[in-house]
Design a protein around this motif. Structure first.
Motif, short mmCIF file in Angstrom:
data_model
loop_
_atom_site.label_atom_id
_atom_site.label_comp_id
_atom_site.label_asym_id
_atom_site.label_seq_id
_atom_site.Cartn_x
_atom_site.Cartn_y
_atom_site.Cartn_z
N LEU A 71 0.82 -1.21 0.00
CA LEU A 71 0.00 0.00 0.00
C LEU A 71 0.86 1.26 0.00
N ARG A 72 1.96 1.23 0.72
CA ARG A 72 2.85 2.39 0.74
C ARG A 72 3.50 2.62 -0.63
N ASP A 73 3.85 1.54 -1.28
CA ASP A 73 4.46 1.66 -2.61
C ASP A 73 3.48 2.28 -3.59
N ARG A 74 2.19 1.90 -3.48
CA ARG A 74 1.17 2.47 -4.36
C ARG A 74 0.95 3.95 -4.06
N ALA A 75 0.99 4.30 -2.76
CA ALA A 75 0.71 5.68 -2.37
C ALA A 75 1.87 6.62 -2.62
N LYS A 76 3.08 6.07 -2.66
CA LYS A 76 4.28 6.89 -2.81
C LYS A 76 4.26 7.69 -4.12
N GLY A 77 4.28 8.99 -3.99
CA GLY A 77 4.31 9.86 -5.16
C GLY A 77 2.98 10.01 -5.87
N ALA A 83 -2.07 6.06 11.94
CA ALA A 83 -2.92 6.70 10.93
C ALA A 83 -2.82 8.21 11.02
N ARG A 84 -2.78 8.72 12.23
CA ARG A 84 -2.67 10.17 12.42
C ARG A 84 -1.36 10.71 11.83
N GLU A 85 -0.27 9.98 12.04
CA GLU A 85 1.02 10.42 11.50
C GLU A 85 0.99 10.42 9.97
N GLU A 86 0.39 9.40 9.39
CA GLU A 86 0.29 9.35 7.92
C GLU A 86 -0.58 10.48 7.40
N LEU A 87 -1.63 10.82 8.14
CA LEU A 87 -2.49 11.93 7.74
C LEU A 87 -1.72 13.25 7.76
N ARG A 88 -0.86 13.43 8.76
CA ARG A 88 -0.06 14.65 8.83
C ARG A 88 0.85 14.75 7.61
N VAL A 89 1.45 13.63 7.24
CA VAL A 89 2.32 13.61 6.05
C VAL A 89 1.51 13.92 4.80
N ALA A 90 0.31 13.32 4.70
CA ALA A 90 -0.54 13.54 3.53
C ALA A 90 -0.95 15.01 3.43
N ARG A 123 -4.16 6.89 -1.23
CA ARG A 123 -3.60 7.20 0.08
C ARG A 123 -4.59 6.87 1.20
N MET A 124 -5.86 7.03 0.92
CA MET A 124 -6.86 6.69 1.91
C MET A 124 -6.84 5.18 2.21
N ASP A 125 -6.56 4.37 1.19
CA ASP A 125 -6.45 2.92 1.41
C ASP A 125 -5.36 2.63 2.45
N LEU A 126 -4.24 3.32 2.32
CA LEU A 126 -3.14 3.14 3.28
C LEU A 126 -3.56 3.59 4.67
N ILE A 127 -4.23 4.73 4.76
CA ILE A 127 -4.64 5.27 6.06
C ILE A 127 -5.65 4.35 6.73
N ARG A 128 -6.60 3.80 5.96
CA ARG A 128 -7.57 2.87 6.53
C ARG A 128 -6.86 1.61 7.06
N PHE A 129 -5.87 1.14 6.30
CA PHE A 129 -5.11 -0.03 6.73
C PHE A 129 -4.38 0.27 8.04
N LEU A 130 -3.72 1.41 8.11
CA LEU A 130 -2.98 1.77 9.32
C LEU A 130 -3.92 1.90 10.52
N THR A 131 -5.09 2.47 10.29
CA THR A 131 -6.06 2.61 11.38
C THR A 131 -6.44 1.26 11.95
#
Length: 211
Positions: A54-60, A83-90, A67-75
């Motif tokens: 998921l990170r590879d897909r979201a990168k760039g 998830a919060r940290e990834e949201l800050r990056v996004a 990116r939401m797929d990655l955040i849902r997975f992290l949650t």
């Protein structure tokens, strides 16, 4: 798909993984293949590989859904702080940060920082053009205001949204609740019918009309 079925019967995990990766490479627009690979990893408790994929897909990528797929997975698998940290990056990286800012403020609100979340959204929507994302942000803000007892502020934000988009589904549903409370049932039904024209499968919009 037939080859994949044979490999599954044989229990050849490494070949299944390779086959799914090949299918994704050949048909990148078929989301079901990506979902199948994620399910394959999770069925083997390999959350690290699932996250890496998921990170590879979201990168760039500037695709919000990716990116939401990655955040849902992290949650679900890493916890709310990841998830919060990834949201800050996004929020810092995305061309369109509003959807991620909305989720981040929603988390803040749920965690008890209600006034901070409201202040963040007030600043976000202040002076912004009435894009779909900003209208959705105003509805999120209206719900927060309503939860904290500021019905006047909530009504004002809903009115702003409907002035910009008279068919906004969530705004119409909120307005209908107030209209029903005020015995303006006909107005509420008219608004809910308009909402259903936009989203025929919205159960929340159908429920008041069935009473």
């Amino acid at each position: 798909m037939q080859r994949l079925g044979v490999l599954a019967q044989l229990g050849d995990d490494s070949s299944i993984e390779a086959q799914l990766q090949d299918m994704i490479a050949r048909f990148p627009d078929v989301d079901s293949h990506k979902a199948t690979l994620i399910r394959f990893y999770l069925s083997r408790d390999d959350t690290d590989k699932a996250e890496a994929f998921l990170r590879d897909r979201a990168k760039g990528s500037q695709d919000v859904g990716t990116r939401m797929d990655l955040i849902r997975f992290l949650t679900e698998f890493r916890g709310p702080e990841a998830a919060r940290e990834e949201l800050r990056v996004a929020v810092s990286e995305a061309e369109n940060p509003v959807p991620f800012q909305l989720l981040l403020t929603a988390l803040d609100f749920e965690d008890g920082d209600r006034q901070g979340a409201i202040a963040t959204l007030e600043e976000l929507v202040s002076g912004s053009e009435s894009s779909k994302e900003i209208l959705d942000a105003k509805i999120t803000l209206a719900r927060m205001l309503l939860t904290t007892g500021n019905e006047v502020g909530a009504r004002a934000r809903v009115s702003e949204v409907l002035a910009a988009d008279q068919g906004h589904v969530e705004a119409l549903k909120m307005q209908a609740v107030w209209q029903i409370e005020a015995d303006a049932t006909d107005d509420a039904i008219a608004g809910l019918r308009l909402a259903l024209e936009r989203n025929p499968n919205d159960k929340q919009a159908m429920t008041p009309m069935s009473k």
